[in-house]
Design a protein around this motif. Structure first.
Motif, short mmCIF file in Angstrom:
data_model
loop_
_atom_site.label_atom_id
_atom_site.label_comp_id
_atom_site.label_asym_id
_atom_site.label_seq_id
_atom_site.Cartn_x
_atom_site.Cartn_y
_atom_site.Cartn_z
N ALA A 344 14.84 33.28 -34.97
CA ALA A 344 14.62 32.46 -36.17
C ALA A 344 15.43 31.16 -36.17
O ALA A 344 15.32 30.38 -37.12
CB ALA A 344 14.95 33.28 -37.42
N GLY A 345 16.25 30.94 -35.13
CA GLY A 345 17.01 29.69 -35.07
C GLY A 345 18.37 29.81 -35.75
O GLY A 345 19.36 29.32 -35.25
N ARG A 346 18.41 30.41 -36.93
CA ARG A 346 19.70 30.62 -37.60
C ARG A 346 19.69 31.94 -38.31
O ARG A 346 18.62 32.54 -38.50
CB ARG A 346 20.03 29.46 -38.55
CG ARG A 346 19.02 29.27 -39.62
CD ARG A 346 19.08 27.85 -40.21
NE ARG A 346 17.95 27.74 -41.13
CZ ARG A 346 18.08 27.82 -42.45
NH1 ARG A 346 19.25 27.97 -43.01
NH2 ARG A 346 17.01 27.74 -43.22
N SER A 347 20.87 32.38 -38.71
CA SER A 347 20.99 33.70 -39.32
C SER A 347 21.89 33.64 -40.54
O SER A 347 22.50 32.61 -40.85
CB SER A 347 21.55 34.70 -38.29
OG SER A 347 21.73 35.96 -38.89
N HIS A 348 21.96 34.73 -41.24
CA HIS A 348 22.84 34.87 -42.40
C HIS A 348 23.23 36.33 -42.48
O HIS A 348 22.41 37.20 -42.22
CB HIS A 348 22.09 34.43 -43.66
CG HIS A 348 22.91 34.59 -44.92
ND1 HIS A 348 23.99 33.80 -45.20
CD2 HIS A 348 22.79 35.46 -45.96
CE1 HIS A 348 24.52 34.19 -46.36
NE2 HIS A 348 23.80 35.18 -46.84
N ARG A 349 24.50 36.58 -42.82
CA ARG A 349 24.95 37.97 -42.99
C ARG A 349 25.02 38.27 -44.47
O ARG A 349 25.60 37.49 -45.23
CB ARG A 349 26.33 38.15 -42.36
CG ARG A 349 26.32 37.86 -40.87
CD ARG A 349 27.71 38.06 -40.27
NE ARG A 349 27.66 37.69 -38.86
CZ ARG A 349 28.49 38.15 -37.95
NH1 ARG A 349 29.46 38.98 -38.29
NH2 ARG A 349 28.38 37.78 -36.69
N LEU A 350 24.46 39.39 -44.86
CA LEU A 350 24.45 39.70 -46.29
C LEU A 350 24.65 41.20 -46.51
O LEU A 350 24.33 42.01 -45.64
CB LEU A 350 23.16 39.21 -46.97
CG LEU A 350 21.81 39.87 -46.67
CD1 LEU A 350 20.78 39.39 -47.69
CD2 LEU A 350 21.32 39.55 -45.27
N PRO A 351 25.21 41.55 -47.67
CA PRO A 351 25.34 42.97 -47.99
C PRO A 351 24.02 43.50 -48.56
O PRO A 351 23.19 42.72 -49.01
CB PRO A 351 26.43 43.00 -49.06
CG PRO A 351 26.34 41.67 -49.72
CD PRO A 351 25.81 40.69 -48.70
N SER A 352 23.88 44.81 -48.54
CA SER A 352 22.70 45.41 -49.17
C SER A 352 23.10 45.94 -50.54
O SER A 352 24.04 46.72 -50.66
CB SER A 352 22.18 46.55 -48.31
OG SER A 352 21.18 47.26 -49.03
N GLY A 353 22.39 45.52 -51.56
CA GLY A 353 22.61 46.06 -52.90
C GLY A 353 22.06 47.47 -53.00
O GLY A 353 22.77 48.40 -53.37
N PRO A 354 20.78 47.68 -52.67
CA PRO A 354 20.23 49.04 -52.68
C PRO A 354 20.84 49.89 -51.57
O PRO A 354 21.29 49.37 -50.56
CB PRO A 354 18.73 48.82 -52.42
CG PRO A 354 18.48 47.38 -52.62
CD PRO A 354 19.77 46.67 -52.34
N LEU A 355 20.82 51.19 -51.77
CA LEU A 355 21.19 52.12 -50.70
C LEU A 355 19.99 52.30 -49.79
O LEU A 355 18.86 52.18 -50.21
CB LEU A 355 21.56 53.47 -51.29
CG LEU A 355 23.01 53.74 -51.63
CD1 LEU A 355 23.15 55.13 -52.19
CD2 LEU A 355 23.89 53.58 -50.40
N HIS A 356 20.25 52.62 -48.53
CA HIS A 356 19.17 52.90 -47.59
C HIS A 356 19.56 54.12 -46.76
O HIS A 356 20.73 54.50 -46.72
CB HIS A 356 18.94 51.70 -46.67
CG HIS A 356 18.39 50.51 -47.39
ND1 HIS A 356 17.09 50.45 -47.83
CD2 HIS A 356 18.97 49.35 -47.77
CE1 HIS A 356 16.89 49.29 -48.43
NE2 HIS A 356 18.01 48.61 -48.42
N ASP A 357 18.55 54.69 -46.07
CA ASP A 357 18.85 55.81 -45.17
C ASP A 357 19.97 55.46 -44.20
O ASP A 357 20.76 56.33 -43.82
CB ASP A 357 17.59 56.19 -44.38
CG ASP A 357 16.53 56.86 -45.24
OD1 ASP A 357 16.87 57.82 -45.95
OD2 ASP A 357 15.36 56.42 -45.22
#
Ligand SMILES: [Zn+2]
Length: 412
Positions: A344-357
């Motif tokens: 994608a050319g660039r990225s971003h790091r983010l937290p997840s608000g919802p829980l996931h498996d």
């Protein structure tokens, strides 16, 4: 077969047609439509050289044997909420299917690769999420409560499980599935507005938020709305109202993506002619850092004591539920970030608000990371849930790159 991300989009549309209606996806776990969707998924993988297994917790596993027994896991869930979206959970799986096709064609991988369809991520029918993944990780601590939970029609969960071939007493046997896990990957829709606001298709997820959920009861005195002077009231709602505004400052002071929500206040007697005697307020606080989350809770509690004194009411806190923040593996986050930048050319790091498996393997120490793909308008758990097809295709490519990198990482 070389990777064909457009096939993933076509297959997701096919699934939507066969298991949804005009109100959205209807693949609620432990229902016939869910079983039908799972059968459809088995059909998609039928031609690949994979071993199939349905474990004691109802999770479906497909295994491509590699040179080593250590396994790279790719996970998702085909169950949906009622009237759900067309991507939540099944994008993860169908992208995983495409990656498996590509890896299988290239011959024997250095480590074993497994795809898992977790049973009942959403908890839509019985009100408890992450059934299959929490059984496999061993974190399911509420088996007795699960046994006796009932759905809206009064059907016991244990009975519904048995009908679908799951014996609750044996669900923990699913733990052996994670014994050889070297890494766990999951691609999911973001279900929030962050990537869209940054005009980014895909991002790397650093972990899932810690959550504190509380019920706060304010007690004042019911009094006639006409005869009680303003300075002689003990208004329970005033305390709740002050707290509902204060938590904005609590979140702002904490920073780092902190969120606080007062999701409801129920007042009694709740009539237009009376001062509120009891206000039962709900509070949800989330942060990636455990110490900061603890401080947010302390600040909200201290503020509530202050408001109680100011309003001459009583306040009492009762915890509903909490979970510690779960941080994903730093080296895998790095690989995920690289994979996203490559496609994608660039990225971003983010937290997840919802829980996931993904939280379940991560909490027992399996190196884990997730990718998020942009959700249009941040909407999910509704038929309006959507992502541009070109972004879905980029996400499949990103997962594929990440799988390649993680295979090399796990074989090192
Ligand atoms: Zn999901």
């Amino acid at each position: 077969m070389p990777l064909d991300p457009s096939r993933t989009v076509a297959e997701l549309r096919e699934l939507r047609e066969s298991t949804g209606d005009e109100n959205g996806a209807q693949r609620v776990a432990w229902t016939p439509t869910w079983e039908r969707a799972r059968e459809w998924l088995r059909g998609k993988l039928g031609e690949l050289p994979l071993e199939y297994e349905r474990d004691e917790a109802g999770n479906q596993w497909w295994t491509l044997r590699g040179d080593s027994d250590r396994a790279l896991l790719i996970g998702g869930h085909i169950d949906s909420v009622p009237n759900g979206g067309w991507l939540d959970g099944c994008l993860n799986l169908m992208a995983g299917v495409e990656v498996l096709r590509r890896i299988a064609e290239e011959g024997t991988p250095p480590v074993t690769v497994r795809l898992v369809d977790w049973a009942d991520e959403e908890g839509a029918r019985f009100g408890r999420s992450l059934f299959g993944s929490s059984a496999a990780s061993g974190s399911m601590a509420d088996q007795e409560e699960i046994r006796n939970r009932t759905d809206a029609d009064g059907i016991r969960w244990e009975d519904a499980l048995r009908e679908h071939g799951v014996d609750l007493d044996r669900a923990f046997d699913a733990r052996r599935q994670l014994e050889n896990a070297a890494a766990y990957l999951e691609l999911h829709i973001e279900q929030g507005p962050v990537l869209e606001s940054l005009d980014l298709p895909v991002g790397a997820v650093i972990g899932t938020f810690g959550v504190e959920r509380w019920q706060i009861t304010w007690r004042g005195q019911a009094a006639h709305a006409g005869s009680t002077p303003m300075d002689e009231r003990r208004d329970a709602l005033a305390g709740a109202a002050k707290l509902a505004l204060e938590i904005r400052d609590v979140a702002r002071r904490a920073g780092g993506g902190a969120v606080c929500t007062s999701g409801g206040v129920v007042c009694k007697p709740g009539i237009v002619t009376s001062v509120v005697e009891t206000a039962v307020q709900l509070l949800d606080q989330r942060h990636m850092d455990a110490a900061t989350l603890a401080r947010m809770l302390e600040e909200a509690q201290a503020a509530s004591e202050r408001f109680a004194r100011e309003e001459d009411v009583e306040v009492e806190w009762e915890r509903i539920w909490n979970i510690q923040p779960i941080l994903f593996h730093p080296e895998l986050v790095e690989l995920a970030d690289e994979a996203v930048r490559e496609v994608a050319g660039r990225s971003h790091r983010l937290p997840s608000g919802p829980l996931h498996d993904a939280a379940e393997p991560a909490r027992i120490g399996i190196p884990t990371v997730m990718l998020f793909v942009q959700s249009l308008r941040g909407l999910s758990h509704t038929k309006l849930e959507d992502t541009k097809p070109e972004h879905l295709e980029l996400a499949v490519q990103a997962l594929d790159r990440l799988a390649t990198k993680t295979l090399a990482w796990a074989a090192r």
